[in-house]
Every structure is written in structure tokens, then in C-alpha cells.
Design a protein around this motif. Sequence first.
Motif, short mmCIF file in Angstrom:
data_model
loop_
_atom_site.label_atom_id
_atom_site.label_comp_id
_atom_site.label_asym_id
_atom_site.label_seq_id
_atom_site.Cartn_x
_atom_site.Cartn_y
_atom_site.Cartn_z
N ILE A 76 0.97 -1.09 -0.01
CA ILE A 76 0.15 -0.01 0.04
C ILE A 76 0.87 1.14 -0.03
CG2 ILE A 76 -1.69 1.36 1.56
CD1 ILE A 76 -2.71 -1.37 2.25
N LEU A 77 1.93 0.96 0.71
CA LEU A 77 2.69 2.39 1.03
C LEU A 77 3.46 2.73 -0.46
CD1 LEU A 77 4.20 4.47 2.61
CD2 LEU A 77 6.09 2.54 2.81
N ALA A 78 3.81 1.55 -1.30
CA ALA A 78 4.49 1.73 -2.54
C ALA A 78 3.45 2.13 -3.65
CB ALA A 78 5.25 0.26 -3.01
N ASN A 79 2.46 1.60 -3.44
CA ASN A 79 1.14 1.92 -4.54
C ASN A 79 0.84 3.37 -4.25
OD1 ASN A 79 -2.04 1.58 -4.49
ND2 ASN A 79 -0.97 0.28 -6.23
N SER A 80 0.69 3.86 -2.92
CA SER A 80 0.44 5.34 -2.62
C SER A 80 1.40 6.13 -3.00
CB SER A 80 0.14 5.26 -1.18
OG SER A 80 -1.01 4.57 -0.87
N TYR A 81 2.67 5.79 -3.02
CA TYR A 81 3.76 6.65 -3.38
C TYR A 81 3.70 6.80 -4.82
CZ TYR A 81 8.45 8.13 -4.79
OH TYR A 81 9.44 8.60 -5.31
N TRP A 82 3.46 5.70 -5.46
CA TRP A 82 3.65 5.64 -7.15
C TRP A 82 2.42 6.68 -7.49
CZ3 TRP A 82 3.05 0.37 -10.05
CH2 TRP A 82 3.09 0.68 -11.45
N TYR A 137 17.76 10.12 -9.59
CA TYR A 137 19.25 9.86 -9.48
C TYR A 137 19.59 8.97 -10.33
CZ TYR A 137 23.54 8.50 -7.14
OH TYR A 137 25.11 8.40 -7.00
N GLN A 138 20.63 9.31 -11.15
CA GLN A 138 21.42 8.56 -12.28
C GLN A 138 20.42 7.60 -13.12
OE1 GLN A 138 24.85 6.87 -10.42
NE2 GLN A 138 25.76 8.75 -10.21
N GLY A 139 19.37 8.31 -13.82
CA GLY A 139 18.43 7.12 -14.72
C GLY A 139 17.53 6.50 -13.71
N HIS A 167 10.48 4.43 -10.17
CA HIS A 167 11.27 3.53 -9.88
C HIS A 167 11.39 3.37 -8.29
CE1 HIS A 167 12.81 3.68 -14.13
NE2 HIS A 167 11.90 2.70 -13.88
N LEU A 168 11.34 4.36 -7.43
CA LEU A 168 11.70 4.49 -6.21
C LEU A 168 10.64 3.64 -5.27
CD1 LEU A 168 13.14 8.00 -5.40
CD2 LEU A 168 14.34 5.99 -5.66
N PRO A 196 9.70 -0.17 -1.30
CA PRO A 196 8.77 -0.64 -0.42
C PRO A 196 8.13 -1.91 -0.99
CG PRO A 196 7.80 1.46 -1.26
CD PRO A 196 9.45 1.39 -1.54
N PHE A 197 7.95 -1.91 -2.29
CA PHE A 197 7.59 -3.31 -3.01
C PHE A 197 8.71 -4.47 -2.73
CE2 PHE A 197 5.08 -1.17 -6.55
CZ PHE A 197 3.85 -1.31 -5.99
N LEU A 198 9.86 -4.20 -3.10
CA LEU A 198 10.85 -5.11 -2.44
C LEU A 198 11.19 -5.31 -1.03
CD1 LEU A 198 13.50 -4.20 -5.08
CD2 LEU A 198 11.91 -5.97 -5.31
N SER A 199 10.92 -4.29 -0.11
CA SER A 199 10.71 -4.74 1.34
C SER A 199 9.53 -5.47 1.44
CB SER A 199 10.53 -3.44 1.93
OG SER A 199 11.60 -2.62 1.72
N GLY A 200 8.54 -5.41 0.84
CA GLY A 200 7.34 -6.61 1.09
C GLY A 200 7.82 -7.86 0.92
N VAL A 201 8.35 -8.09 -0.50
CA VAL A 201 8.99 -9.27 -0.95
C VAL A 201 9.85 -9.86 0.08
CG1 VAL A 201 10.37 -10.52 -2.63
CG2 VAL A 201 8.64 -8.64 -3.48
#
Length: 128
Positions: free
Chosen positions: A71-77, A91-93, A98-99, A103-108
Motif C-alpha cells: 500500500i505504501l509503494a502503491n500510494s507513493y507511485w 538519481y542517475q537514470g 522506480h523508487l 517498499p515493494f521489494l521490502s514487502g517481498v
Amino acid sequence: MSDYRIPLKYRKMENLHIVFWIFKDIGWCLIWKPMGILMIFPTLIISIIIAYRTRQMMAELCHNLAITLWILANSYWMSVEFLGLDATTAYQGVTFKHLALIPFLSGVACLAYYYLYWSRLHPDDLAD
């Protein structure tokens, strides 16, 4: 292993959480910025409460933390899209969109911890 039974007041909160989440995503889909942004707060707060209430059961905690991070990643996006920053380089491409991977990968990582480590040490505590 004991059965996990959700008390009715918690089930009602979880169901309301789904309603807020759907309205947040409808706001995003239809570019209704005020509704989308407003719905972040109850959706995220309730998911944190749900994760906190299940902290005694590792399977539930890991899954609920993964949901909170999703939800955090989705809300940020959604927010960076609303602000027109999704394609802007942070930052550099790497774009601001992408940021959301953090949180998406933190959930994984929460789920990987549970399935690859915890569940192997506690085979009787597997999530159904």
C-alpha cells in the motif's frame, strides 16, 4: 498449531480497509487526485493497525507487513504520478516511479523471510 480466528470487530476493520483501498485506486484510475490522496491515510493506517494486532503470529505479521508495504509503494507511485514526477529522474537514470520498488521489494523481503527462513524453522506454523 492453533486455529486463527479473527474477532468480528477486527474483521469489520479489515473489510472497511478494503473499501478504502478500492476508493484510493479508483481515485488513481480516474485521476481524482483529492480522493486518491485522501484515501491513502485510512488505507495505510488500518493496514498498520492490522499488522500490529497480528504481531504475535509470524505468518500473519509477515503477510500483513507485506500488504502495508505494498500500500505504501502503491500510494507513493500514485502520488508521484499525480504530481507529474513519475518519469522525472531522481538519481542517475532512476525515476521517482522506480523508487516505489523500495517498499515493494521490502514487502517481498518480508515474505521471503517468512517462507525461506521462519517457516523452515517452525514447520508447524505454516500459513494456510
